[in-house]
Motif scaffolding. Structure first.
Motif, PDB file in Angstrom:
ATOM      1  N   HIS A  50       0.715  -1.104  -0.092  1.00  0.00           N
ATOM      2  CA  HIS A  50       0.106   0.108   0.427  1.00  0.00           C
ATOM      3  C   HIS A  50       0.637   1.097  -0.067  1.00  0.00           C
ATOM      4  CE1 HIS A  50      -3.977  -2.154   0.809  1.00  0.00           C
ATOM      5  NE2 HIS A  50      -3.496  -3.103   1.995  1.00  0.00           N
ATOM      6  N   GLN A  66       6.861  11.115  -9.768  1.00  0.00           N
ATOM      7  CA  GLN A  66       7.096  10.697 -10.391  1.00  0.00           C
ATOM      8  C   GLN A  66       7.873   9.316 -10.840  1.00  0.00           C
ATOM      9  OE1 GLN A  66       5.570  10.910 -14.501  1.00  0.00           O
ATOM     10  NE2 GLN A  66       5.828   9.060 -15.506  1.00  0.00           N
ATOM     11  N   GLU A  75       2.826   1.275  -8.052  1.00  0.00           N
ATOM     12  CA  GLU A  75       2.074   0.891  -9.190  1.00  0.00           C
ATOM     13  C   GLU A  75       0.659   2.084  -8.842  1.00  0.00           C
ATOM     14  OE1 GLU A  75       2.180  -3.022  -9.874  1.00  0.00           O
ATOM     15  OE2 GLU A  75       4.555  -3.119  -9.799  1.00  0.00           O
ATOM     16  N   SER A  76       0.217   1.982  -8.411  1.00  0.00           N
ATOM     17  CA  SER A  76      -0.616   2.565  -7.328  1.00  0.00           C
ATOM     18  C   SER A  76      -1.183   3.330  -5.782  1.00  0.00           C
ATOM     19  CB  SER A  76      -1.899   1.711  -7.459  1.00  0.00           C
ATOM     20  OG  SER A  76      -2.006   0.594  -6.608  1.00  0.00           O
ATOM     21  N   LEU A  77      -1.303   3.884  -6.279  1.00  0.00           N
ATOM     22  CA  LEU A  77      -1.262   5.135  -4.721  1.00  0.00           C
ATOM     23  C   LEU A  77      -3.098   4.914  -4.196  1.00  0.00           C
ATOM     24  CD1 LEU A  77      -0.349   8.155  -6.136  1.00  0.00           C
ATOM     25  CD2 LEU A  77       1.016   6.482  -3.897  1.00  0.00           C
ATOM     26  N   ASP A  78      -3.043   4.357  -2.827  1.00  0.00           N
ATOM     27  CA  ASP A  78      -4.502   4.485  -1.775  1.00  0.00           C
ATOM     28  C   ASP A  78      -5.306   5.233  -1.138  1.00  0.00           C
ATOM     29  OD1 ASP A  78      -4.605   0.912  -0.691  1.00  0.00           O
ATOM     30  OD2 ASP A  78      -2.960   1.688  -1.727  1.00  0.00           O
ATOM     31  N   LYS A  99      -1.115   9.797 -14.272  1.00  0.00           N
ATOM     32  CA  LYS A  99      -0.208   8.620 -14.410  1.00  0.00           C
ATOM     33  C   LYS A  99      -0.675   7.282 -13.602  1.00  0.00           C
ATOM     34  CE  LYS A  99       3.402  10.282 -17.173  1.00  0.00           C
ATOM     35  NZ  LYS A  99       3.194   9.881 -18.758  1.00  0.00           N
ATOM     36  N   TYR A 100      -1.246   7.996 -11.957  1.00  0.00           N
ATOM     37  CA  TYR A 100      -1.486   6.298 -11.277  1.00  0.00           C
ATOM     38  C   TYR A 100      -2.975   6.541 -11.257  1.00  0.00           C
ATOM     39  CZ  TYR A 100       3.893   6.343 -10.051  1.00  0.00           C
ATOM     40  OH  TYR A 100       5.101   6.239  -9.964  1.00  0.00           O
ATOM     41  N   ASN A 101      -3.171   5.189 -10.757  1.00  0.00           N
ATOM     42  CA  ASN A 101      -4.222   4.733 -10.087  1.00  0.00           C
ATOM     43  C   ASN A 101      -4.693   5.014  -8.707  1.00  0.00           C
ATOM     44  OD1 ASN A 101      -5.201   3.913 -12.679  1.00  0.00           O
ATOM     45  ND2 ASN A 101      -4.359   1.824 -12.443  1.00  0.00           N
ATOM     46  N   CYS A 102      -5.303   6.337  -8.248  1.00  0.00           N
ATOM     47  CA  CYS A 102      -5.685   6.743  -7.087  1.00  0.00           C
ATOM     48  C   CYS A 102      -7.224   6.574  -6.322  1.00  0.00           C
ATOM     49  CB  CYS A 102      -5.382   8.544  -7.430  1.00  0.00           C
ATOM     50  SG  CYS A 102      -3.915   8.699  -7.797  1.00  0.00           S
ATOM     51  N   ASP A 103      -6.845   6.033  -5.724  1.00  0.00           N
ATOM     52  CA  ASP A 103      -8.140   4.961  -4.974  1.00  0.00           C
ATOM     53  C   ASP A 103      -8.327   6.381  -4.427  1.00  0.00           C
ATOM     54  OD1 ASP A 103      -7.450   2.368  -5.518  1.00  0.00           O
ATOM     55  OD2 ASP A 103      -7.355   1.834  -3.649  1.00  0.00           O
ATOM     56  N   LYS A 127      -9.858  11.949 -15.401  1.00  0.00           N
ATOM     57  CA  LYS A 127     -10.359  10.474 -14.595  1.00  0.00           C
ATOM     58  C   LYS A 127     -11.187   9.852 -14.103  1.00  0.00           C
ATOM     59  CE  LYS A 127      -6.485   8.550 -14.136  1.00  0.00           C
ATOM     60  NZ  LYS A 127      -5.100   7.927 -13.550  1.00  0.00           N
TER      61      LYS A 127
END
Length: 353
Positions: A50, A66, A75-78, A99-103, A127
């Motif tokens: 995480h 980045q 690889e992703s951010l909570d 650039k990142y999947n951010c929850d 997004k």
């Protein structure tokens, strides 16, 4: 506000904010990376698989952050937290969110009429994400760690963006880390009375070590063993200020500084905290000496200042606030301080021209 934002946790976020881990010794490690982004803030927190990011440096630091995250295997951010809409905190976050999947993106319910702020909001919308507003006392899980929102506690700071800063207390086992963005004296006073224990092992020094924050009363409540100051070498604001360094020194706090030591990493096993470098021993403020000021006074006729004709403030050309001045209020002049003050202008408190 015409953005799609919510003041409560969104669907799926309740699970993150649900049962918080206890303070028994966790199995893995927590890493807190205070990334060197010059005069600005960016902090990466990793706990197992995480990760979360607090702020992203200035507009020209998005790629720097980045690449740092990529090097750390993120690889992703909570969570992504934009503490407040000043450029040196959210300027690089548009790159990260793109650039990142951010929850979950957490930002204060405070807008700023700037290109930097709008660029971040636009990426969030592109997004199909939503902004989650901070609720004091709300807790979120990050692997075996948890963090609690502790500020802002009100919505009455006028035009002072700093006091709207999202502040959090991060806990991992018995170790506690405090982050308060650029929160100044008014917000600090509220944190002292909101009923949440803000004591911490590590204090990320507010507002880059400015005298407008880190009051003695606040530091007494935090009572940190360690402090980290994120600021740029030779910055025009004089950060960190001598008053704050003196308070920390008198309390026996071990201080780390990105302007002197680069990116700083704290690692916690839930009981002990280790660092990638030794604490600084210089205690050197970023402010000019009296000799520097006298030399500067001798060449005031040649000094170029930027005016905000609306607020009647004058700034150094390198001041971060300059980029926030609307075009119709922007004016560049060559005058002495004395002439400007006689004309009804006052110096910016941040860059101390």
């Amino acid at each position: 506000m015409d953005t799609t934002s919510e003041k409560t946790l969104q669907s799926g976020q309740e699970e993150k904010a649900a049962k918080a881990p206890d303070t028994s010794k966790p199995e893995g490690m927590l890493e807190v990376h205070y990334i060197d982004v010059g005069q600005g803030d960016a902090t990466l927190i990793k706990c197992g698989s995480h990760a979360m990011l607090i702020d992203g440096g200035n507009n020209n630091k998005g790629t720097t952050v980045q690449l740092y995250l990529k090097k750390q295997g993120v690889e992703s951010l909570d969570y992504v937290i934009g503490t407040h809409p000043d450029a040196d905190h959210i300027g690089g976050l548009d790159v990260i969110v793109y650039k990142y999947n951010c929850d979950t993106v957490i930002m204060p319910d405070y807008e700023k009429d700037t290109k930097t702020y709008q660029e971040l909001v636009d990426v969030i919308h592109d997004k199909n994400m939503k902004i989650t507003y901070p609720v004091v006392g709300e807790q979120y899980a990050l692997g075996e760690a948890k963090f609690t929102i502790i500020a802002p506690n009100s919505n009455s700071y006028g035009g002072n963006a700093n006091d709207y800063s999202v502040a959090i207390l991060l806990e991992y086992g018995k170790n506690r880390f405090l982050f308060t963005g650029d929160a100044e004296e008014a917000s600090e006073a509220e944190m002292l009375t909101n009923g949440i224990d803000i004591s911490a092992d590590v204090y990320k020094v507010a507002h880059h070590g400015s005298r407008s924050a880190s009051t003695q009363e606040f530091l007494n409540a935090v009572h940190p063993k360690y402090a980290v100051i994120s600021c740029g070498e030779g910055n025009s604001y004089g950060h960190p200020h001598a008053e704050v360094l003196n308070r920390l020194r008198s309390m026996g706090v071990e201080v780390f500084r990105t302007d002197e030591q680069g990116s700083i990493i704290a690692s916690s096993d839930g009981e002990n905290i280790t660092w990638n470098c030794s604490a600084t021993d210089s205690w050197q403020s970023g402010e000019q000496t009296e000799s520097d000021r006298e030399n500067a006074d001798n060449v005031t006729e040649q000094t170029t200042y930027v005016l905000n004709t609306n607020t009647k403030k004058f700034h150094r050309e390198t001041c971060g606030n300059v980029s926030q001045i609307k075009e119709e209020n922007f004016q560049k002049v060559q005058m002495s301080r004395e002439e400007l003050e006689q004309s009804g202008y006052s110096p910016c408190k941040n860059c101390n021209p």
